[in-house]
Design a protein around this motif. Structure first.
Motif, PDB file in Angstrom:
ATOM      1  N   TYR A  32      -1.267 -92.718  60.101  1.00  0.00           N
ATOM      2  CA  TYR A  32      -1.903 -91.541  59.512  1.00  0.00           C
ATOM      3  C   TYR A  32      -1.799 -91.597  57.988  1.00  0.00           C
ATOM      4  CZ  TYR A  32      -1.901 -89.036  64.070  1.00  0.00           C
ATOM      5  OH  TYR A  32      -2.114 -88.625  65.357  1.00  0.00           O
ATOM      6  N   GLU A  33      -0.618 -91.946  57.504  1.00  0.00           N
ATOM      7  CA  GLU A  33      -0.406 -92.004  56.055  1.00  0.00           C
ATOM      8  C   GLU A  33      -1.265 -93.095  55.422  1.00  0.00           C
ATOM      9  OE1 GLU A  33       3.719 -92.060  54.921  1.00  0.00           O
ATOM     10  OE2 GLU A  33       4.295 -90.806  56.625  1.00  0.00           O
ATOM     11  N   ALA A  34      -1.370 -94.230  56.095  1.00  0.00           N
ATOM     12  CA  ALA A  34      -2.203 -95.322  55.576  1.00  0.00           C
ATOM     13  C   ALA A  34      -3.669 -94.899  55.502  1.00  0.00           C
ATOM     14  CB  ALA A  34      -2.044 -96.563  56.456  1.00  0.00           C
ATOM     15  N   ASP A  35      -4.137 -94.165  56.529  1.00  0.00           N
ATOM     16  CA  ASP A  35      -5.526 -93.690  56.524  1.00  0.00           C
ATOM     17  C   ASP A  35      -5.752 -92.691  55.390  1.00  0.00           C
ATOM     18  OD1 ASP A  35      -6.068 -95.287  58.725  1.00  0.00           O
ATOM     19  OD2 ASP A  35      -5.784 -93.660  60.172  1.00  0.00           O
ATOM     20  N   LEU A  36      -4.782 -91.805  55.155  1.00  0.00           N
ATOM     21  CA  LEU A  36      -4.906 -90.856  54.047  1.00  0.00           C
ATOM     22  C   LEU A  36      -4.953 -91.586  52.709  1.00  0.00           C
ATOM     23  CD1 LEU A  36      -4.921 -88.107  52.698  1.00  0.00           C
ATOM     24  CD2 LEU A  36      -2.447 -87.941  53.092  1.00  0.00           C
ATOM     25  N   SER A  37      -4.094 -92.569  52.522  1.00  0.00           N
ATOM     26  CA  SER A  37      -4.092 -93.338  51.269  1.00  0.00           C
ATOM     27  C   SER A  37      -5.429 -94.032  51.047  1.00  0.00           C
ATOM     28  CB  SER A  37      -2.966 -94.380  51.292  1.00  0.00           C
ATOM     29  OG  SER A  37      -1.704 -93.761  51.229  1.00  0.00           O
ATOM     30  N   LEU A  38      -5.970 -94.613  52.122  1.00  0.00           N
ATOM     31  CA  LEU A  38      -7.254 -95.301  52.014  1.00  0.00           C
ATOM     32  C   LEU A  38      -8.369 -94.311  51.699  1.00  0.00           C
ATOM     33  CD1 LEU A  38      -8.219 -98.247  52.332  1.00  0.00           C
ATOM     34  CD2 LEU A  38      -8.907 -97.655  54.662  1.00  0.00           C
ATOM     35  N   PHE A  39      -8.339 -93.145  52.315  1.00  0.00           N
ATOM     36  CA  PHE A  39      -9.342 -92.115  52.054  1.00  0.00           C
ATOM     37  C   PHE A  39      -9.290 -91.683  50.588  1.00  0.00           C
ATOM     38  CE2 PHE A  39     -10.444 -87.443  52.345  1.00  0.00           C
ATOM     39  CZ  PHE A  39     -11.807 -87.632  52.531  1.00  0.00           C
ATOM     40  N   LEU A  40      -8.091 -91.469  50.062  1.00  0.00           N
ATOM     41  CA  LEU A  40      -7.951 -91.094  48.657  1.00  0.00           C
ATOM     42  C   LEU A  40      -8.486 -92.200  47.745  1.00  0.00           C
ATOM     43  CD1 LEU A  40      -4.359 -89.535  48.702  1.00  0.00           C
ATOM     44  CD2 LEU A  40      -6.507 -88.301  48.439  1.00  0.00           C
ATOM     45  N   GLU A  41      -8.167 -93.438  48.073  1.00  0.00           N
ATOM     46  CA  GLU A  41      -8.554 -94.567  47.220  1.00  0.00           C
ATOM     47  C   GLU A  41     -10.048 -94.869  47.276  1.00  0.00           C
ATOM     48  OE1 GLU A  41      -7.939 -99.427  47.096  1.00  0.00           O
ATOM     49  OE2 GLU A  41      -6.603 -98.207  48.318  1.00  0.00           O
ATOM     50  N   LYS A  42     -10.618 -94.867  48.487  1.00  0.00           N
ATOM     51  CA  LYS A  42     -11.990 -95.322  48.659  1.00  0.00           C
ATOM     52  C   LYS A  42     -13.041 -94.228  48.525  1.00  0.00           C
ATOM     53  CE  LYS A  42     -10.871 -99.601  49.691  1.00  0.00           C
ATOM     54  NZ  LYS A  42     -11.214-100.742  48.777  1.00  0.00           N
ATOM     55  N   ILE A  43     -12.667 -92.978  48.839  1.00  0.00           N
ATOM     56  CA  ILE A  43     -13.654 -91.897  48.858  1.00  0.00           C
ATOM     57  C   ILE A  43     -13.352 -90.829  47.810  1.00  0.00           C
ATOM     58  CG2 ILE A  43     -14.777 -90.131  50.267  1.00  0.00           C
ATOM     59  CD1 ILE A  43     -15.310 -93.054  51.169  1.00  0.00           C
ATOM     60  N   VAL A  44     -12.136 -90.297  47.825  1.00  0.00           N
ATOM     61  CA  VAL A  44     -11.827 -89.153  46.964  1.00  0.00           C
ATOM     62  C   VAL A  44     -11.793 -89.541  45.488  1.00  0.00           C
ATOM     63  CG1 VAL A  44     -10.147 -87.336  46.456  1.00  0.00           C
ATOM     64  CG2 VAL A  44     -10.584 -88.008  48.838  1.00  0.00           C
ATOM     65  N   LEU A  45     -11.039 -90.558  45.135  1.00  0.00           N
ATOM     66  CA  LEU A  45     -10.897 -90.926  43.725  1.00  0.00           C
ATOM     67  C   LEU A  45     -12.233 -91.281  43.075  1.00  0.00           C
ATOM     68  CD1 LEU A  45      -7.543 -92.918  43.833  1.00  0.00           C
ATOM     69  CD2 LEU A  45      -7.948 -90.759  42.664  1.00  0.00           C
ATOM     70  N   PRO A  46     -13.075 -92.100  43.700  1.00  0.00           N
ATOM     71  CA  PRO A  46     -14.348 -92.441  43.034  1.00  0.00           C
ATOM     72  C   PRO A  46     -15.451 -91.408  43.154  1.00  0.00           C
ATOM     73  CG  PRO A  46     -14.132 -93.681  45.075  1.00  0.00           C
ATOM     74  CD  PRO A  46     -12.840 -92.945  44.889  1.00  0.00           C
ATOM     75  N   ASP A  47     -15.428 -90.571  44.204  1.00  0.00           N
ATOM     76  CA  ASP A  47     -16.597 -89.747  44.504  1.00  0.00           C
ATOM     77  C   ASP A  47     -16.377 -88.239  44.415  1.00  0.00           C
ATOM     78  OD1 ASP A  47     -18.109 -92.023  45.024  1.00  0.00           O
ATOM     79  OD2 ASP A  47     -17.496 -92.080  47.139  1.00  0.00           O
ATOM     80  N   ALA A  48     -15.152 -87.780  44.221  1.00  0.00           N
ATOM     81  CA  ALA A  48     -14.881 -86.341  44.164  1.00  0.00           C
ATOM     82  C   ALA A  48     -14.480 -85.932  42.749  1.00  0.00           C
ATOM     83  CB  ALA A  48     -13.806 -85.965  45.178  1.00  0.00           C
ATOM     84  N   ARG A  49     -14.134 -84.675  42.570  1.00  0.00           N
ATOM     85  CA  ARG A  49     -13.873 -84.130  41.241  1.00  0.00           C
ATOM     86  C   ARG A  49     -12.389 -83.809  41.045  1.00  0.00           C
ATOM     87  NH1 ARG A  49     -17.988 -86.069  40.867  1.00  0.00           N
ATOM     88  NH2 ARG A  49     -19.998 -85.231  40.185  1.00  0.00           N
ATOM     89  N   LEU A  50     -11.849 -84.226  39.918  1.00  0.00           N
ATOM     90  CA  LEU A  50     -10.470 -83.910  39.545  1.00  0.00           C
ATOM     91  C   LEU A  50     -10.339 -82.439  39.169  1.00  0.00           C
ATOM     92  CD1 LEU A  50      -9.777 -87.044  37.337  1.00  0.00           C
ATOM     93  CD2 LEU A  50      -8.476 -86.450  39.386  1.00  0.00           C
ATOM     94  N   PRO A  51      -9.104 -81.882  39.283  1.00  0.00           N
ATOM     95  CA  PRO A  51      -7.885 -82.440  39.874  1.00  0.00           C
ATOM     96  C   PRO A  51      -7.918 -82.372  41.395  1.00  0.00           C
ATOM     97  CG  PRO A  51      -7.465 -80.226  39.099  1.00  0.00           C
ATOM     98  CD  PRO A  51      -8.867 -80.547  38.688  1.00  0.00           C
ATOM     99  N   PHE A  52      -6.996 -83.090  42.042  1.00  0.00           N
ATOM    100  CA  PHE A  52      -6.963 -83.148  43.492  1.00  0.00           C
ATOM    101  C   PHE A  52      -5.790 -82.336  44.046  1.00  0.00           C
ATOM    102  CE2 PHE A  52      -8.730 -87.593  42.615  1.00  0.00           C
ATOM    103  CZ  PHE A  52     -10.044 -87.133  42.611  1.00  0.00           C
ATOM    104  N   PHE A  53      -6.079 -81.607  45.114  1.00  0.00           N
ATOM    105  CA  PHE A  53      -5.063 -80.792  45.794  1.00  0.00           C
ATOM    106  C   PHE A  53      -5.080 -81.121  47.282  1.00  0.00           C
ATOM    107  CE2 PHE A  53      -7.264 -78.234  42.513  1.00  0.00           C
ATOM    108  CZ  PHE A  53      -6.224 -78.079  41.607  1.00  0.00           C
ATOM    109  N   ILE A  54      -3.991 -80.885  47.952  1.00  0.00           N
ATOM    110  CA  ILE A  54      -3.957 -80.982  49.409  1.00  0.00           C
ATOM    111  C   ILE A  54      -3.803 -79.595  49.994  1.00  0.00           C
ATOM    112  CG2 ILE A  54      -2.421 -81.586  51.345  1.00  0.00           C
ATOM    113  CD1 ILE A  54      -2.096 -84.343  50.148  1.00  0.00           C
ATOM    114  N   VAL A  55      -4.634 -79.273  50.979  1.00  0.00           N
ATOM    115  CA  VAL A  55      -4.449 -78.093  51.827  1.00  0.00           C
ATOM    116  C   VAL A  55      -4.359 -78.630  53.247  1.00  0.00           C
ATOM    117  CG1 VAL A  55      -5.462 -75.962  52.722  1.00  0.00           C
ATOM    118  CG2 VAL A  55      -5.650 -76.507  50.278  1.00  0.00           C
TER     119      VAL A  55
END
Length: 320
Positions: free
Chosen positions: A102-125
């Protein structure tokens, strides 16, 4: 109808989004979606982490609430549930080999999708099991995540016919003896509102039933012995003082005081020993805070809005 996300009765797909599939650890296909706010300047992006057995569709209402507040929302289905690949062929049991997947999938999601395609700053809910994963991974998220909101964090078991210790022993023995893909219960979880223990809101309960009735491929059943073994081991890890000391992300803990699945006392104790954490109790609410009645959800959304302002807002951190 969106080819990746699914509308159902009283639950339309939010507009202004993109969705797809990401290859997770071991080649498992992970379904994700990013929802944009219509505001001119986004206040940031919420990475929304679901609980066990949930799916993106269950959070359409909450996604609309967050995007209306100027936040983008990036979310995905955990491996083994929702629109992501199942891990046991031909079996609807909730399963995972390791919580670190699960943690590896979250890290990959942050790296491949969130960081390049979403808007800063980032929060977790995060809700329930999602909050457990977030707590487990939090020491390595400090450079990417500004703040976390953890609703009904799954850090202990309540409402079971036997103690958490006995469940832990049985799940561990079953896993070690090659029965890790078996479940302790048969059939599907109860589907009638009067006997449900997760929400007091019948309209939202029935809406969520309609999602899986109209799209049964999104549903799963009881957790396997291995899933329980991994979850309980992760609970033990995240509640240790040495682990909590390593978390420096300001964190808001939301506790439903009438939660029949996660003991209120356990969340209260966590808040007392978690230096980066602060606690808000939602009096009378049940486990699924985002699926609860308006009088409870309003408190939850107000707490989130106060705690995770955008980069242009004052620092209202409740952290250490």
């Amino acid at each position: 109808m969106d080819s990746i996300l699914h509308a159902s009765t009283d639950n339309p797909v939010p507009e202004n989004h993109f969705a797809g599939f990401l290859e997770g650890r071991g080649g498992v296909k992970i379904r994700y979606a990013v929802f944009r706010s219509s505001t001119r300047e986004a206040k940031g992006t919420v990475v929304l982490l679901q609980g066990r057995s949930e799916c993106i569709e269950k959070y359409f209402e909450t996604i609309n609430d967050l995007t209306a507040r100027g936040l983008w929302v990036a979310t995905f289905d955990w491996r083994g549930q929702g629109g992501s690949d199942r891990l046991i062929a031909g079996n609807r049991a909730g399963h995972v080999a390791r919580f670190s997947d699960y943690e590896a999938d979250l890290s990959l999601f942050l790296e491949k999708i969130v960081l390049p395609d979403a808007r800063l700053p980032f929060f977790i809910v995060a809700h329930s099991t999602g909050a457990l994963v977030a707590l487990s991974q939090a020491p390595s998220l400090e450079n990417r995540i500004e703040r976390m909101v953890l609703a009904s964090p799954f850090i202990a078991l309540d409402g079971q016919t036997m103690s958490q210790r006995k469940i832990s022993i049985i799940a561990r023995l079953a896993t070690w003896s090659g029965l890790g893909k078996r479940t302790f219960r048969k059939g599907d979880p109860g589907l009638d509102f009067p006997r449900n223990i997760v929400t007091s809101d019948e309209r939202r309960f029935q809406r969520n039933l309609a999602i899986v009735a109209e799209h049964p491929e999104l549903s799963i059943s009881w957790p396997t012995a291995r899933w329980l073994n991994q979850a309980l081991a992760t609970m033990a890890k995240v509640t240790r003082q040495d682990h909590l000391t390593r978390i420096r992300i300001p964190t808001l803990l939301l506790c439903a005081t009438s939660d029949a699945l996660v003991p209120r006392a356990a969340v209260g104790h966590l808040a007392r020993v978690f230096r980066a954490g602060r606690l808000i109790e939602i009096d009378g609410a049940r486990h699924e805070l985002f699926q609860e009645a308006d009088r409870y959800r309003a408190q939850v959304l107000a707490a989130i809005e106060a705690f995770i302002p955008g980069s242009d807002a004052e620092d209202t951190s409740l952290g250490a």
